[in-house]
Design an enzyme around this catalytic site. Structure first.
Site, PDB file in Angstrom:
ATOM      1  N   THR A 118       0.822  -1.212   0.000  1.00 60.14           N
ATOM      2  CA  THR A 118       0.000   0.000   0.000  1.00 60.14           C
ATOM      3  C   THR A 118       0.863   1.272   0.000  1.00 60.14           C
ATOM      4  O   THR A 118       0.680   2.160  -0.826  1.00 60.14           O
ATOM      5  CB  THR A 118      -0.920  -0.004   1.241  1.00 60.14           C
ATOM      6  OG1 THR A 118      -1.653  -1.236   1.230  1.00 60.14           O
ATOM      7  CG2 THR A 118      -1.883   1.157   1.234  1.00 60.14           C
ATOM      8  N   ILE A 119       1.789   1.354   0.922  1.00 65.22           N
ATOM      9  CA  ILE A 119       2.618   2.561   1.019  1.00 65.22           C
ATOM     10  C   ILE A 119       3.759   2.496   0.005  1.00 65.22           C
ATOM     11  O   ILE A 119       4.049   3.478  -0.694  1.00 65.22           O
ATOM     12  CB  ILE A 119       3.185   2.720   2.466  1.00 65.22           C
ATOM     13  CG1 ILE A 119       2.033   2.780   3.498  1.00 65.22           C
ATOM     14  CG2 ILE A 119       4.086   3.941   2.566  1.00 65.22           C
ATOM     15  CD1 ILE A 119       1.108   3.966   3.409  1.00 65.22           C
ATOM     16  N   GLY A 159       4.549   2.110  11.553  1.00 60.93           N
ATOM     17  CA  GLY A 159       4.295   0.855  12.266  1.00 60.93           C
ATOM     18  C   GLY A 159       5.473   0.408  13.111  1.00 60.93           C
ATOM     19  O   GLY A 159       5.337  -0.498  13.937  1.00 60.93           O
ATOM     20  N   CYS A 213       0.177   7.676   9.584  1.00 60.41           N
ATOM     21  CA  CYS A 213      -0.797   8.532   8.902  1.00 60.41           C
ATOM     22  C   CYS A 213      -1.490   9.475   9.878  1.00 60.41           C
ATOM     23  O   CYS A 213      -1.611  10.681   9.618  1.00 60.41           O
ATOM     24  CB  CYS A 213      -1.826   7.667   8.183  1.00 60.41           C
ATOM     25  SG  CYS A 213      -2.405   6.262   9.170  1.00 60.41           S
ATOM     26  N   ASN A 214      -1.926   8.951  11.027  1.00 60.87           N
ATOM     27  CA  ASN A 214      -2.620   9.800  12.006  1.00 60.87           C
ATOM     28  C   ASN A 214      -1.685  10.835  12.609  1.00 60.87           C
ATOM     29  O   ASN A 214      -2.051  12.006  12.762  1.00 60.87           O
ATOM     30  CB  ASN A 214      -3.205   8.929  13.127  1.00 60.87           C
ATOM     31  CG  ASN A 214      -4.491   8.247  12.699  1.00 60.87           C
ATOM     32  OD1 ASN A 214      -5.395   8.907  12.188  1.00 60.87           O
ATOM     33  ND2 ASN A 214      -4.574   6.944  12.889  1.00 60.87           N
ATOM     34  N   HIS A 270      -1.615   7.387  20.197  1.00 57.80           N
ATOM     35  CA  HIS A 270      -1.346   8.419  19.196  1.00 57.80           C
ATOM     36  C   HIS A 270      -0.740   9.685  19.812  1.00 57.80           C
ATOM     37  O   HIS A 270       0.138  10.299  19.211  1.00 57.80           O
ATOM     38  CB  HIS A 270      -2.625   8.758  18.430  1.00 57.80           C
ATOM     39  CG  HIS A 270      -3.250   7.545  17.813  1.00 57.80           C
ATOM     40  ND1 HIS A 270      -4.219   6.798  18.457  1.00 57.80           N
ATOM     41  CD2 HIS A 270      -3.013   6.928  16.632  1.00 57.80           C
ATOM     42  CE1 HIS A 270      -4.561   5.774  17.697  1.00 57.80           C
ATOM     43  NE2 HIS A 270      -3.849   5.815  16.584  1.00 57.80           N
ATOM     44  N   GLY A 271      -1.238  10.065  21.011  1.00 63.15           N
ATOM     45  CA  GLY A 271      -0.698  11.265  21.667  1.00 63.15           C
ATOM     46  C   GLY A 271       0.803  11.141  21.908  1.00 63.15           C
ATOM     47  O   GLY A 271       1.588  11.984  21.463  1.00 63.15           O
ATOM     48  N   HIS A 325      -9.429   7.978   7.841  1.00 60.99           N
ATOM     49  CA  HIS A 325      -9.666   8.241   9.260  1.00 60.99           C
ATOM     50  C   HIS A 325     -10.368   9.598   9.336  1.00 60.99           C
ATOM     51  O   HIS A 325     -10.221  10.433   8.431  1.00 60.99           O
ATOM     52  CB  HIS A 325      -8.353   8.390  10.026  1.00 60.99           C
ATOM     53  CG  HIS A 325      -7.428   7.216   9.955  1.00 60.99           C
ATOM     54  ND1 HIS A 325      -7.762   5.972  10.416  1.00 60.99           N
ATOM     55  CD2 HIS A 325      -6.151   7.113   9.512  1.00 60.99           C
ATOM     56  CE1 HIS A 325      -6.735   5.148  10.258  1.00 60.99           C
ATOM     57  NE2 HIS A 325      -5.737   5.819   9.701  1.00 60.99           N
ATOM     58  N   GLN A 350      -5.398   7.537   4.940  1.00 62.10           N
ATOM     59  CA  GLN A 350      -4.328   6.750   5.565  1.00 62.10           C
ATOM     60  C   GLN A 350      -3.355   6.151   4.559  1.00 62.10           C
ATOM     61  O   GLN A 350      -2.184   5.951   4.862  1.00 62.10           O
ATOM     62  CB  GLN A 350      -4.945   5.642   6.426  1.00 62.10           C
ATOM     63  CG  GLN A 350      -5.547   4.452   5.680  1.00 62.10           C
ATOM     64  CD  GLN A 350      -6.937   4.720   5.109  1.00 62.10           C
ATOM     65  OE1 GLN A 350      -7.519   5.773   5.342  1.00 62.10           O
ATOM     66  NE2 GLN A 350      -7.476   3.761   4.377  1.00 62.10           N
TER      67      GLN A 350
HETATM   68  P1  NAD Z   1       1.240  -3.675   3.123  1.00 61.75           P
HETATM   69  O1  NAD Z   1       0.995  -4.983   3.756  1.00 61.75           O
HETATM   70  O2  NAD Z   1       0.200  -3.105   2.228  1.00 61.75           O
HETATM   71  O3  NAD Z   1       2.599  -3.694   2.309  1.00 61.75           O
HETATM   72  C1  NAD Z   1       3.763  -4.247   2.823  1.00 61.75           C
HETATM   73  C2  NAD Z   1       4.533  -4.926   1.695  1.00 61.75           C
HETATM   74  O4  NAD Z   1       5.739  -5.464   2.200  1.00 61.75           O
HETATM   75  C3  NAD Z   1       3.766  -6.075   1.053  1.00 61.75           C
HETATM   76  O5  NAD Z   1       3.940  -5.971  -0.338  1.00 61.75           O
HETATM   77  C4  NAD Z   1       4.448  -7.325   1.609  1.00 61.75           C
HETATM   78  O6  NAD Z   1       4.385  -8.390   0.688  1.00 61.75           O
HETATM   79  C5  NAD Z   1       5.869  -6.808   1.740  1.00 61.75           C
HETATM   80  N1  NAD Z   1       6.699  -7.552   2.706  1.00 61.75           N
HETATM   81  C6  NAD Z   1       6.312  -8.370   3.713  1.00 61.75           C
HETATM   82  N2  NAD Z   1       7.400  -8.849   4.354  1.00 61.75           N
HETATM   83  C7  NAD Z   1       8.486  -8.314   3.742  1.00 61.75           C
HETATM   84  C8  NAD Z   1       9.887  -8.452   3.914  1.00 61.75           C
HETATM   85  N3  NAD Z   1      10.396  -9.213   4.875  1.00 61.75           N
HETATM   86  N4  NAD Z   1      10.701  -7.756   3.083  1.00 61.75           N
HETATM   87  C9  NAD Z   1      10.201  -6.979   2.101  1.00 61.75           C
HETATM   88  N5  NAD Z   1       8.877  -6.828   1.878  1.00 61.75           N
HETATM   89  C10 NAD Z   1       8.033  -7.501   2.684  1.00 61.75           C
HETATM   90  O7  NAD Z   1       1.555  -2.668   4.330  1.00 61.75           O
HETATM   91  P2  NAD Z   1       1.415  -1.096   4.308  1.00 61.75           P
HETATM   92  O8  NAD Z   1       0.009  -0.738   4.639  1.00 61.75           O
HETATM   93  O9  NAD Z   1       2.032  -0.528   3.078  1.00 61.75           O
HETATM   94  O10 NAD Z   1       2.266  -0.710   5.591  1.00 61.75           O
HETATM   95  C11 NAD Z   1       3.680  -0.590   5.548  1.00 61.75           C
HETATM   96  C12 NAD Z   1       4.140   0.265   6.714  1.00 61.75           C
HETATM   97  O11 NAD Z   1       3.547   1.559   6.582  1.00 61.75           O
HETATM   98  C13 NAD Z   1       3.742  -0.226   8.115  1.00 61.75           C
HETATM   99  O12 NAD Z   1       4.739   0.173   9.034  1.00 61.75           O
HETATM  100  C14 NAD Z   1       2.476   0.548   8.385  1.00 61.75           C
HETATM  101  O13 NAD Z   1       2.222   0.687   9.767  1.00 61.75           O
HETATM  102  C15 NAD Z   1       2.827   1.878   7.749  1.00 61.75           C
HETATM  103  N6  NAD Z   1       1.668   2.694   7.375  1.00 61.75           N
HETATM  104  C16 NAD Z   1       0.566   2.125   6.803  1.00 61.75           C
HETATM  105  C17 NAD Z   1      -0.517   2.924   6.485  1.00 61.75           C
HETATM  106  C18 NAD Z   1      -1.762   2.351   5.902  1.00 61.75           C
HETATM  107  O14 NAD Z   1      -2.837   2.853   6.155  1.00 61.75           O
HETATM  108  N7  NAD Z   1      -1.721   1.336   5.091  1.00 61.75           N
HETATM  109  C19 NAD Z   1      -0.463   4.294   6.728  1.00 61.75           C
HETATM  110  C20 NAD Z   1       0.708   4.864   7.235  1.00 61.75           C
HETATM  111  C21 NAD Z   1       1.770   4.040   7.583  1.00 61.75           C
END
Ligand code: NAD
Length: 341
Positions: free
Chosen positions: A12-13, A111, A141-142, A195-196, A221, A303
């Site tokens: 996603t990110i 995360g 994000c938050n 979050h705080g 959110h 997010q």
């Molecule tokens: P996601 O699950 O959508 O993407 C993570 C990717 O990493 C996947 O493609 C997965 O296959 C890959 N992956 C898994 N294990 C791995 C490894 N050992 N090495 C390399 N790649 C690996 O997760 P996301 O939502 O993109 O979240 C990623 C980070 O961003 C987390 O720390 C999350 O907390 C943070 N985050 C997420 C959001 C959100 O809303 N999705 C917002 C802000 C921050």
């Protein structure tokens, strides 16, 4: 000189950060790493991102799926000037030793624990603190959404106290295993929520209490925010201040955007990739100052995308290739920031 950026974790990110980095005139994506040959791996190759195997034992799976690899993740880390780790929560911590082995500075996501890194980062609030850091965390994000708002208010009026209730989406649209699907959860039920304290990694002296909830929604959110200001002001002045911030979108009343559904529709209609809303979306009519120093407002935080421009800025901040103003302007221009402007 272009900055050579590797992206470890293409979900996603990660996929959004890859596109945003590619759009920058001073940066290049040298490759992305993925664990599985799923649809996102297919898309990485279709988009001409060299694809590296994040788990060496799974190279065969990519071969079987007919997806060509450029190598293993260690090679990507070695070939990168900086790595953006966008793996799931907790995996970044496991990857830290690899980045250290190749002496490659790394950006992590919200995360990961704040203790993992040298500095937690938000471009608007503490850009300069990341210069030269080996390990930097782009806050969640938050926390990004709250930090952008607090930075602008604190600079102009001073902030005595922040109280925020975060109504959080249960999961992202593609997260089929998340919930709740028919409930409203105090989450966590204890107060304050985490979050705080996370905002305090950006503003150590800030007095802030946050309450968290989770609801059956996937789009954004929604924050209900109350800020006690130090200096007196009024509603119109605050609205003007917030509207002048490049990563805050004050939704005008006439647009009729009554929630996250229409907000996302507007982003799609505006041609935003994946319907992303990189800005905090603040409802203009909600901005209210009571008694000269009590500010109230509602804001939506997309997010999946608000941290994307922050990752781009963190790259320049760590490598010291631009100052805050220059970097934010460059990122904004390359992405096309400024929804509704
Ligand atoms: P996601 O699950 O959508 O993407 C993570 C990717 O990493 C996947 O493609 C997965 O296959 C890959 N992956 C898994 N294990 C791995 C490894 N050992 N090495 C390399 N790649 C690996 O997760 P996301 O939502 O993109 O979240 C990623 C980070 O961003 C987390 O720390 C999350 O907390 C943070 N985050 C997420 C959001 C959100 O809303 N999705 C917002 C802000 C921050």
């Amino acid at each position: 000189m272009t900055i050579e950026v590797g992206i470890n974790g293409y979900g996603t990110i990660g996929k959004r950060v890859a596109d945003a980095v590619r759009a920058q005139p001073d940066m290049e994506v040298v490759g992305v790493a993925k664990t599985r040959p799923n649809f996102e791996a297919e898309q990485a190759v279709a988009n001409d991102f060299p694809l590296y195997a994040a788990v060496p034992e799974r190279v065969e799976q990519f071969d079987e799926a007919g997806i060509e690899l450029a190598g293993k993740v260690e090679e990507l880390v070695q070939n990168s000037e900086i790595v953006v780790d966008t793996t799931p929560s907790g995996i970044g911590a496991e990857n830290k030793a690899m980045y250290e082995e190749y002496d490659t500075p790394a950006l992590y996501q919200g995360g990961e624990d704040a203790e993992l890194v040298d500095v937690s980062f938000n471009a608007r609030a503490n850009f300069a603190e990341a210069e030269g850091a080996d390990h930097t965390r782009v806050v969640s994000c938050n926390t990004t959404g709250l930090s952008r708002l607090i930075a602008a208010l604190d600079e102009e009026y001073g902030v005595e106290k922040v109280r925020a209730t975060l109504v959080r989406r249960g999961g992202d649209p593609a997260q089929s295993s998340r919930g709740p699907i028919n409930d409203t959860l105090p989450d966590p039920v204890t107060i304050p929520s985490h979050h705080g304290p996370d905002v305090n990694t950006i503003f150590p002296d800030l007095d802030i209490d946050t309450l968290g909830m989770k609801v059956p929604a996937t789009l954004t959110h929604t924050h209900s925010v109350n800020v006690e200001l130090t200096d007196e002001t009024d509603t119109e002045e605050v609205r003007g201040l917030l509207a002048g911030e490049s990563r805050l979108f004050v939704i005008p009343e006439h647009m009729g955007i009554d929630g996250s559904g229409k907000l996302k529709e507007f982003a799609l209609d505006s041609g935003r990739p994946r319907g992303d809303v990189w800005e905090n979306a603040i409802w203009g009519e909600s901005i209210t100052v009571e008694g000269g120093d009590e500010l109230y407002l509602f804001q939506a935080i997309h997010q999946e995308s608000d941290v994307v421009p922050e990752n781009v800025d963190a790259i320049r901040a760590v490598l010291g290739t631009a100052d805050r103003r220059e970097s934010i302007e460059r990122t904004n221009e390359a992405l096309g920031m400024g929804l509704g402007r």
